[in-house]
Design a protein around this motif. Structure first.
Motif, PDB file in Angstrom:
ATOM      1  N   GLY A  87       6.871  -0.556   7.837  1.00 33.49           N
ATOM      2  CA  GLY A  87       6.476  -1.574   6.868  1.00 33.49           C
ATOM      3  C   GLY A  87       5.130  -1.369   6.205  1.00 33.49           C
ATOM      4  O   GLY A  87       4.687  -2.194   5.414  1.00 33.49           O
ATOM      5  N   LYS A  88       4.459  -0.249   6.494  1.00 29.95           N
ATOM      6  CA  LYS A  88       3.161   0.027   5.869  1.00 29.95           C
ATOM      7  C   LYS A  88       3.372   0.520   4.442  1.00 29.95           C
ATOM      8  O   LYS A  88       4.230   1.365   4.184  1.00 29.95           O
ATOM      9  CB  LYS A  88       2.397   1.073   6.675  1.00 29.95           C
ATOM     10  CG  LYS A  88       1.033   1.360   6.104  1.00 29.95           C
ATOM     11  CD  LYS A  88       0.269   2.353   6.942  1.00 29.95           C
ATOM     12  CE  LYS A  88      -1.066   2.628   6.254  1.00 29.95           C
ATOM     13  NZ  LYS A  88      -1.806   3.667   6.895  1.00 29.95           N
ATOM     14  N   VAL A  89       2.564  -0.010   3.514  1.00 28.73           N
ATOM     15  CA  VAL A  89       2.669   0.400   2.105  1.00 28.73           C
ATOM     16  C   VAL A  89       2.217   1.848   1.963  1.00 28.73           C
ATOM     17  O   VAL A  89       1.178   2.248   2.484  1.00 28.73           O
ATOM     18  CB  VAL A  89       1.812  -0.512   1.197  1.00 28.73           C
ATOM     19  CG1 VAL A  89       1.825  -0.019  -0.235  1.00 28.73           C
ATOM     20  CG2 VAL A  89       2.307  -1.945   1.268  1.00 28.73           C
ATOM     21  N   LEU A  90       3.018   2.632   1.252  1.00 25.33           N
ATOM     22  CA  LEU A  90       2.718   4.047   1.036  1.00 25.33           C
ATOM     23  C   LEU A  90       1.875   4.209  -0.224  1.00 25.33           C
ATOM     24  O   LEU A  90       2.386   4.477  -1.314  1.00 25.33           O
ATOM     25  CB  LEU A  90       4.020   4.851   0.931  1.00 25.33           C
ATOM     26  CG  LEU A  90       4.910   4.803   2.166  1.00 25.33           C
ATOM     27  CD1 LEU A  90       6.237   5.484   1.909  1.00 25.33           C
ATOM     28  CD2 LEU A  90       4.190   5.450   3.348  1.00 25.33           C
ATOM     29  N   LYS A  91       0.569   4.034  -0.070  1.00 29.56           N
ATOM     30  CA  LYS A  91      -0.333   4.096  -1.223  1.00 29.56           C
ATOM     31  C   LYS A  91      -0.376   5.490  -1.839  1.00 29.56           C
ATOM     32  O   LYS A  91      -0.586   5.638  -3.036  1.00 29.56           O
ATOM     33  CB  LYS A  91      -1.736   3.616  -0.839  1.00 29.56           C
ATOM     34  CG  LYS A  91      -1.771   2.119  -0.569  1.00 29.56           C
ATOM     35  CD  LYS A  91      -3.174   1.619  -0.371  1.00 29.56           C
ATOM     36  CE  LYS A  91      -3.182   0.100  -0.215  1.00 29.56           C
ATOM     37  NZ  LYS A  91      -4.550  -0.431  -0.105  1.00 29.56           N
ATOM     38  N   ARG A  92      -0.159   6.505  -1.038  1.00 34.60           N
ATOM     39  CA  ARG A  92      -0.131   7.880  -1.561  1.00 34.60           C
ATOM     40  C   ARG A  92       0.993   8.026  -2.593  1.00 34.60           C
ATOM     41  O   ARG A  92       0.803   8.630  -3.644  1.00 34.60           O
ATOM     42  CB  ARG A  92       0.062   8.883  -0.425  1.00 34.60           C
ATOM     43  CG  ARG A  92       0.065  10.329  -0.917  1.00 34.60           C
ATOM     44  CD  ARG A  92       0.143  11.299   0.226  1.00 34.60           C
ATOM     45  NE  ARG A  92      -1.122  11.220   0.962  1.00 34.60           N
ATOM     46  CZ  ARG A  92      -1.260  11.585   2.216  1.00 34.60           C
ATOM     47  NH1 ARG A  92      -0.238  12.048   2.896  1.00 34.60           N
ATOM     48  NH2 ARG A  92      -2.429  11.504   2.816  1.00 34.60           N
ATOM     49  N   SER A  93       2.150   7.431  -2.318  1.00 35.20           N
ATOM     50  CA  SER A  93       3.260   7.469  -3.271  1.00 35.20           C
ATOM     51  C   SER A  93       2.906   6.735  -4.554  1.00 35.20           C
ATOM     52  O   SER A  93       3.248   7.178  -5.651  1.00 35.20           O
ATOM     53  CB  SER A  93       4.518   6.833  -2.661  1.00 35.20           C
ATOM     54  OG  SER A  93       4.955   7.559  -1.557  1.00 35.20           O
ATOM     55  N   LEU A  94       2.225   5.608  -4.416  1.00 33.51           N
ATOM     56  CA  LEU A  94       1.815   4.845  -5.601  1.00 33.51           C
ATOM     57  C   LEU A  94       0.802   5.624  -6.433  1.00 33.51           C
ATOM     58  O   LEU A  94       0.891   5.647  -7.666  1.00 33.51           O
ATOM     59  CB  LEU A  94       1.224   3.495  -5.180  1.00 33.51           C
ATOM     60  CG  LEU A  94       2.192   2.490  -4.577  1.00 33.51           C
ATOM     61  CD1 LEU A  94       1.445   1.285  -4.034  1.00 33.51           C
ATOM     62  CD2 LEU A  94       3.227   2.056  -5.610  1.00 33.51           C
ATOM     63  N   ARG A  95      -0.162   6.286  -5.773  1.00 36.02           N
ATOM     64  CA  ARG A  95      -1.142   7.090  -6.510  1.00 36.02           C
ATOM     65  C   ARG A  95      -0.455   8.208  -7.285  1.00 36.02           C
ATOM     66  O   ARG A  95      -0.799   8.495  -8.429  1.00 36.02           O
ATOM     67  CB  ARG A  95      -2.191   7.670  -5.558  1.00 36.02           C
ATOM     68  CG  ARG A  95      -3.270   6.685  -5.185  1.00 36.02           C
ATOM     69  CD  ARG A  95      -4.424   7.363  -4.454  1.00 36.02           C
ATOM     70  NE  ARG A  95      -4.076   7.765  -3.099  1.00 36.02           N
ATOM     71  CZ  ARG A  95      -4.128   6.952  -2.047  1.00 36.02           C
ATOM     72  NH1 ARG A  95      -4.506   5.706  -2.186  1.00 36.02           N
ATOM     73  NH2 ARG A  95      -3.808   7.387  -0.852  1.00 36.02           N
ATOM     74  N   LYS A  96       0.533   8.827  -6.644  1.00 33.99           N
ATOM     75  CA  LYS A  96       1.268   9.908  -7.304  1.00 33.99           C
ATOM     76  C   LYS A  96       2.051   9.376  -8.507  1.00 33.99           C
ATOM     77  O   LYS A  96       2.000   9.932  -9.592  1.00 33.99           O
ATOM     78  CB  LYS A  96       2.208  10.577  -6.304  1.00 33.99           C
ATOM     79  CG  LYS A  96       2.944  11.773  -6.841  1.00 33.99           C
ATOM     80  CD  LYS A  96       3.784  12.417  -5.759  1.00 33.99           C
ATOM     81  CE  LYS A  96       4.542  13.596  -6.315  1.00 33.99           C
ATOM     82  NZ  LYS A  96       5.398  14.222  -5.301  1.00 33.99           N
ATOM     83  N   GLN A  97       2.758   8.265  -8.313  1.00 37.06           N
ATOM     84  CA  GLN A  97       3.589   7.683  -9.374  1.00 37.06           C
ATOM     85  C   GLN A  97       2.750   7.202 -10.556  1.00 37.06           C
ATOM     86  O   GLN A  97       3.024   7.549 -11.701  1.00 37.06           O
ATOM     87  CB  GLN A  97       4.401   6.518  -8.814  1.00 37.06           C
ATOM     88  CG  GLN A  97       5.245   5.807  -9.840  1.00 37.06           C
ATOM     89  CD  GLN A  97       5.985   4.608  -9.260  1.00 37.06           C
ATOM     90  OE1 GLN A  97       5.991   4.373  -8.061  1.00 37.06           O
ATOM     91  NE2 GLN A  97       6.603   3.839 -10.121  1.00 37.06           N
ATOM     92  N   PHE A  98       1.724   6.412 -10.292  1.00 37.26           N
ATOM     93  CA  PHE A  98       0.963   5.827 -11.382  1.00 37.26           C
ATOM     94  C   PHE A  98      -0.132   6.764 -11.902  1.00 37.26           C
ATOM     95  O   PHE A  98      -0.545   6.636 -13.054  1.00 37.26           O
ATOM     96  CB  PHE A  98       0.402   4.462 -10.961  1.00 37.26           C
ATOM     97  CG  PHE A  98       1.499   3.460 -10.776  1.00 37.26           C
ATOM     98  CD1 PHE A  98       2.143   2.902 -11.864  1.00 37.26           C
ATOM     99  CD2 PHE A  98       1.934   3.121  -9.506  1.00 37.26           C
ATOM    100  CE1 PHE A  98       3.180   2.008 -11.700  1.00 37.26           C
ATOM    101  CE2 PHE A  98       2.978   2.225  -9.325  1.00 37.26           C
ATOM    102  CZ  PHE A  98       3.609   1.668 -10.433  1.00 37.26           C
ATOM    103  N   GLY A  99      -0.562   7.703 -11.091  1.00 43.24           N
ATOM    104  CA  GLY A  99      -1.490   8.724 -11.576  1.00 43.24           C
ATOM    105  C   GLY A  99      -0.829   9.614 -12.611  1.00 43.24           C
ATOM    106  O   GLY A  99      -1.430   9.985 -13.614  1.00 43.24           O
TER     107      GLY A  99
END
Length: 104
Positions: A87-99
């Motif tokens: 259940g931990k948010v995958l911030k690395r995935s978000l950085r990749k997607q929105f970066g």
């Protein structure tokens, strides 16, 4: 921790402010690589069902409660945040997607 303009910003602090907005279900605050700011503070928000929140509302709310350098430069709305099995948010995935979106 996000390094924006040479100043460290706690993503958790910004998230706690955004969680106070009526209609926010989940939020993740990340730093996206930026030529000027080093990292741009970016909020990725999941709205509650039937809630309508605008980028302008989020920015105005944050400007009233945070120092200027902590206010998100970008605000995105998505349906669900990516999470690992625990259940931990995958911030690395978000950085990749929105970066990648900022590079275009």
């Amino acid at each position: 921790m996000i390094n924006t303009g040479g100043v460290n910003v706690s993503s958790r602090e910004v998230e706690e402010v955004i969680y106070q907005i009526n209609g926010v279900s989940e939020v993740a605050v990340i730093g996206i690589a930026d030529a000027y700011w080093i990292e741009a503070v970016t909020a990725v928000i999941v709205c509650k069902e039937a809630a309508v929140i605008t980028k302008e509302e989020v920015l105005a709310f944050c400007k009233e409660r945070l120092s200027a350098f902590k206010v998100p430069k970008y605000v995105y709305f998505i349906d669900t945040l990516p999470k690992n099995p625990s259940g931990k948010v995958l911030k690395r995935s978000l950085r990749k997607q929105f970066g990648a979106m900022q590079e275009n």
